[in-house]
Scaffold this motif. Structure first.
Motif, mmCIF file in Angstrom:
data_model
loop_
_atom_site.group_PDB
_atom_site.id
_atom_site.type_symbol
_atom_site.label_atom_id
_atom_site.label_comp_id
_atom_site.label_asym_id
_atom_site.label_seq_id
_atom_site.Cartn_x
_atom_site.Cartn_y
_atom_site.Cartn_z
ATOM 1 N N GLN A 63 0.811 -1.219 0.000
ATOM 2 C CA GLN A 63 0.000 0.000 0.000
ATOM 3 C C GLN A 63 0.846 1.272 0.000
ATOM 4 O O GLN A 63 0.304 2.379 0.060
ATOM 5 C CB GLN A 63 -0.933 -0.023 1.214
ATOM 6 C CG GLN A 63 -1.843 -1.248 1.204
ATOM 7 C CD GLN A 63 -2.737 -1.330 2.415
ATOM 8 O OE1 GLN A 63 -2.504 -0.674 3.432
ATOM 9 N NE2 GLN A 63 -3.783 -2.140 2.327
ATOM 10 N N HIS A 64 2.168 1.086 -0.067
ATOM 11 C CA HIS A 64 3.067 2.239 0.098
ATOM 12 C C HIS A 64 2.894 3.282 -1.018
ATOM 13 O O HIS A 64 2.673 4.460 -0.744
ATOM 14 C CB HIS A 64 4.516 1.747 0.157
ATOM 15 C CG HIS A 64 5.488 2.785 0.628
ATOM 16 N ND1 HIS A 64 6.192 2.676 1.789
ATOM 17 C CD2 HIS A 64 5.846 3.970 0.094
ATOM 18 C CE1 HIS A 64 6.946 3.743 1.960
ATOM 19 N NE2 HIS A 64 6.758 4.538 0.936
ATOM 20 N N HIS A 65 3.007 2.850 -2.264
ATOM 21 C CA HIS A 65 2.957 3.804 -3.381
ATOM 22 C C HIS A 65 1.600 4.499 -3.443
ATOM 23 O O HIS A 65 1.507 5.700 -3.704
ATOM 24 C CB HIS A 65 3.236 3.087 -4.710
ATOM 25 C CG HIS A 65 4.556 2.390 -4.743
ATOM 26 N ND1 HIS A 65 4.720 1.141 -5.307
ATOM 27 C CD2 HIS A 65 5.771 2.746 -4.261
ATOM 28 C CE1 HIS A 65 5.988 0.768 -5.184
ATOM 29 N NE2 HIS A 65 6.641 1.711 -4.549
ATOM 30 N N THR A 66 0.550 3.727 -3.215
ATOM 31 C CA THR A 66 -0.801 4.294 -3.260
ATOM 32 C C THR A 66 -0.980 5.364 -2.190
ATOM 33 O O THR A 66 -1.505 6.460 -2.458
ATOM 34 C CB THR A 66 -1.835 3.163 -3.066
ATOM 35 O OG1 THR A 66 -1.757 2.285 -4.205
ATOM 36 C CG2 THR A 66 -3.242 3.710 -2.927
ATOM 37 N N THR A 67 -0.508 5.084 -0.985
ATOM 38 C CA THR A 67 -0.666 6.032 0.127
ATOM 39 C C THR A 67 0.175 7.281 -0.104
ATOM 40 O O THR A 67 -0.305 8.416 0.039
ATOM 41 C CB THR A 67 -0.246 5.341 1.441
ATOM 42 O OG1 THR A 67 -1.036 4.164 1.613
ATOM 43 C CG2 THR A 67 -0.440 6.271 2.626
ATOM 44 N N GLU A 68 1.433 7.073 -0.479
ATOM 45 C CA GLU A 68 2.341 8.200 -0.696
ATOM 46 C C GLU A 68 1.863 9.074 -1.852
ATOM 47 O O GLU A 68 1.831 10.312 -1.744
ATOM 48 C CB GLU A 68 3.750 7.664 -0.982
ATOM 49 C CG GLU A 68 4.797 8.741 -1.140
ATOM 50 C CD GLU A 68 6.201 8.159 -1.309
ATOM 51 O OE1 GLU A 68 6.320 6.992 -1.748
ATOM 52 O OE2 GLU A 68 7.150 8.875 -1.006
ATOM 53 N N ASP A 69 1.466 8.451 -2.948
ATOM 54 C CA ASP A 69 1.092 9.223 -4.129
ATOM 55 C C ASP A 69 -0.252 9.930 -3.944
ATOM 56 O O ASP A 69 -0.479 11.006 -4.514
ATOM 57 C CB ASP A 69 1.077 8.321 -5.366
ATOM 58 C CG ASP A 69 2.498 7.858 -5.729
ATOM 59 O OD1 ASP A 69 3.454 8.283 -5.057
ATOM 60 O OD2 ASP A 69 2.636 7.061 -6.668
ATOM 61 N N ALA A 70 -1.124 9.359 -3.137
ATOM 62 C CA ALA A 70 -2.354 10.076 -2.773
ATOM 63 C C ALA A 70 -2.002 11.344 -2.003
ATOM 64 O O ALA A 70 -2.605 12.407 -2.213
ATOM 65 C CB ALA A 70 -3.271 9.179 -1.944
ATOM 66 N N GLU A 124 1.982 -2.749 14.144
ATOM 67 C CA GLU A 124 2.405 -2.503 12.764
ATOM 68 C C GLU A 124 1.235 -2.329 11.808
ATOM 69 O O GLU A 124 1.398 -1.763 10.728
ATOM 70 C CB GLU A 124 3.284 -3.665 12.285
ATOM 71 C CG GLU A 124 4.639 -3.699 12.980
ATOM 72 C CD GLU A 124 5.539 -4.796 12.436
ATOM 73 O OE1 GLU A 124 5.111 -5.513 11.517
ATOM 74 O OE2 GLU A 124 6.658 -4.927 12.964
ATOM 75 N N LYS A 125 0.074 -2.840 12.202
ATOM 76 C CA LYS A 125 -1.067 -2.830 11.273
ATOM 77 C C LYS A 125 -2.316 -2.268 11.945
ATOM 78 O O LYS A 125 -2.574 -2.521 13.128
ATOM 79 C CB LYS A 125 -1.396 -4.266 10.851
ATOM 80 C CG LYS A 125 -0.316 -4.953 10.022
ATOM 81 C CD LYS A 125 -0.468 -4.657 8.542
ATOM 82 C CE LYS A 125 0.417 -5.589 7.724
ATOM 83 N NZ LYS A 125 0.387 -5.223 6.300
ATOM 84 N N ILE A 126 -3.106 -1.540 11.154
ATOM 85 C CA ILE A 126 -4.492 -1.241 11.503
ATOM 86 C C ILE A 126 -5.306 -1.959 10.433
ATOM 87 O O ILE A 126 -5.345 -1.513 9.283
ATOM 88 C CB ILE A 126 -4.794 0.266 11.469
ATOM 89 C CG1 ILE A 126 -3.839 1.026 12.403
ATOM 90 C CG2 ILE A 126 -6.252 0.535 11.843
ATOM 91 C CD1 ILE A 126 -3.892 2.548 12.234
ATOM 92 N N GLY A 127 -5.892 -3.090 10.762
ATOM 93 C CA GLY A 127 -6.499 -3.929 9.727
ATOM 94 C C GLY A 127 -5.412 -4.341 8.746
ATOM 95 O O GLY A 127 -4.394 -4.919 9.128
ATOM 96 N N GLN A 128 -5.610 -4.002 7.457
ATOM 97 C CA GLN A 128 -4.621 -4.319 6.422
ATOM 98 C C GLN A 128 -3.590 -3.206 6.237
ATOM 99 O O GLN A 128 -2.669 -3.339 5.435
ATOM 100 C CB GLN A 128 -5.340 -4.536 5.080
ATOM 101 C CG GLN A 128 -6.401 -5.613 5.098
ATOM 102 C CD GLN A 128 -5.799 -6.974 5.356
ATOM 103 O OE1 GLN A 128 -4.847 -7.385 4.704
ATOM 104 N NE2 GLN A 128 -6.340 -7.681 6.346
ATOM 105 N N PHE A 129 -3.760 -2.102 6.960
ATOM 106 C CA PHE A 129 -2.967 -0.885 6.703
ATOM 107 C C PHE A 129 -1.721 -0.850 7.578
ATOM 108 O O PHE A 129 -1.805 -1.029 8.799
ATOM 109 C CB PHE A 129 -3.846 0.338 6.991
ATOM 110 C CG PHE A 129 -3.252 1.642 6.558
ATOM 111 C CD1 PHE A 129 -3.219 2.006 5.224
ATOM 112 C CD2 PHE A 129 -2.729 2.522 7.497
ATOM 113 C CE1 PHE A 129 -2.682 3.220 4.818
ATOM 114 C CE2 PHE A 129 -2.183 3.743 7.107
ATOM 115 C CZ PHE A 129 -2.165 4.087 5.766
ATOM 116 N N ASP A 130 -0.574 -0.598 6.942
ATOM 117 C CA ASP A 130 0.685 -0.488 7.698
ATOM 118 C C ASP A 130 0.726 0.858 8.413
ATOM 119 O O ASP A 130 0.661 1.909 7.763
ATOM 120 C CB ASP A 130 1.884 -0.577 6.748
ATOM 121 C CG ASP A 130 1.994 -1.938 6.086
ATOM 122 O OD1 ASP A 130 1.817 -2.950 6.778
ATOM 123 O OD2 ASP A 130 2.236 -1.977 4.861
ATOM 124 N N THR A 131 0.889 0.832 9.734
ATOM 125 C CA THR A 131 0.841 2.093 10.492
ATOM 126 C C THR A 131 1.975 3.039 10.089
ATOM 127 O O THR A 131 1.826 4.257 10.199
ATOM 128 C CB THR A 131 0.887 1.831 12.009
ATOM 129 O OG1 THR A 131 1.967 0.939 12.301
ATOM 130 C CG2 THR A 131 -0.410 1.239 12.502
#
Ligand SMILES: [Mn+2]
Length: 195
Positions: A63-70, A124-131
């Motif tokens: 989810q890194h690129h999606t989160t950063e680019d958003a 490290e995680k909230i559900g599927q999301f890396d904190t």
């Protein structure tokens, strides 16, 4: 109307963002990352921005690129919508409680991008999301919005509450900082004459 759109396509993501700063908090968010959608929806609601965010990201990687680019595209859209910053309050700060958690957010819409992010997660995680991606999003947003942004979680236990307090705190601070102060009479709020 202070509004802007940004489209940003790379080999990793395809992002489209539209923002209206003088909105009502109406959000249409689809990043493919449920927790990020939740954070951006409440950002819009508490900032009173109208916000559309669509991301087609390489979620097969993570989810890194999606989160950063958003964060990058939203920051760029915010800066574009704000324009020359005439008449705005510029500074804002507040404490944002969420149950057992308290976060402090202070911003200067300075044109000098800087992030201080003193928030830690016990998991490290909230559900599927890396904190760890919470910080990545804030870094991307602050750099591309051109704002000085300080976030500190003074105390807290629950990772969902901690993340949400940071996003809601940012939302409320942005709402106050972009507000037009009629006493500024349309001037840029700087002795230098520009921000
Ligand atoms: Mn929540």
């Amino acid at each position: 109307m202070r509004a802007a759109s940004i489209s940003r396509k790379t080999a990793e993501t395809d992002v489209a963002v539209s923002i209206a700063l003088d909105g009502t908090g109406k959000a249409s968010i689809d990043t493919g990352v449920g927790f990020l959608d939740h954070m951006l929806e409440l950002l819009a609601r508490h900032a009173l921005f109208d916000l559309d965010v669509k991301v087609e990201g390489d979620l097969h990687v993570d989810q890194h690129h999606t989160t950063e680019d958003a964060g990058i595209a939203l920051g760029q859209a915010f800066a574009k919508a704000l324009g020359d910053k005439r008449g705005i309050a510029r500074y804002a700060d507040l404490h944002l409680p969420m149950d057992e958690t308290l976060s402090r957010v202070a911003i200067d819409i300075s044109g000098r991008p800087f992030l201080v992010f003193r928030t830690q997660f016990r998991v490290e995680k909230i559900g599927q999301f890396d904190t760890e991606l919470v910080r990545e999003w804030f870094q991307a947003f602050a750099m591309n919005a051109g704002i000085t942004l300080h976030v500190e979680t003074l105390y807290g236990e629950n990772a969902h509450h901690i993340a949400e307090s940071c996003f809601k705190g940012l939302a409320r601070a942005l709402r106050a900082a972009v507000a037009v102060d009629p006493r500024e009479e349309g001037r840029v709020p700087s002795t230098k004459g520009s921000l």
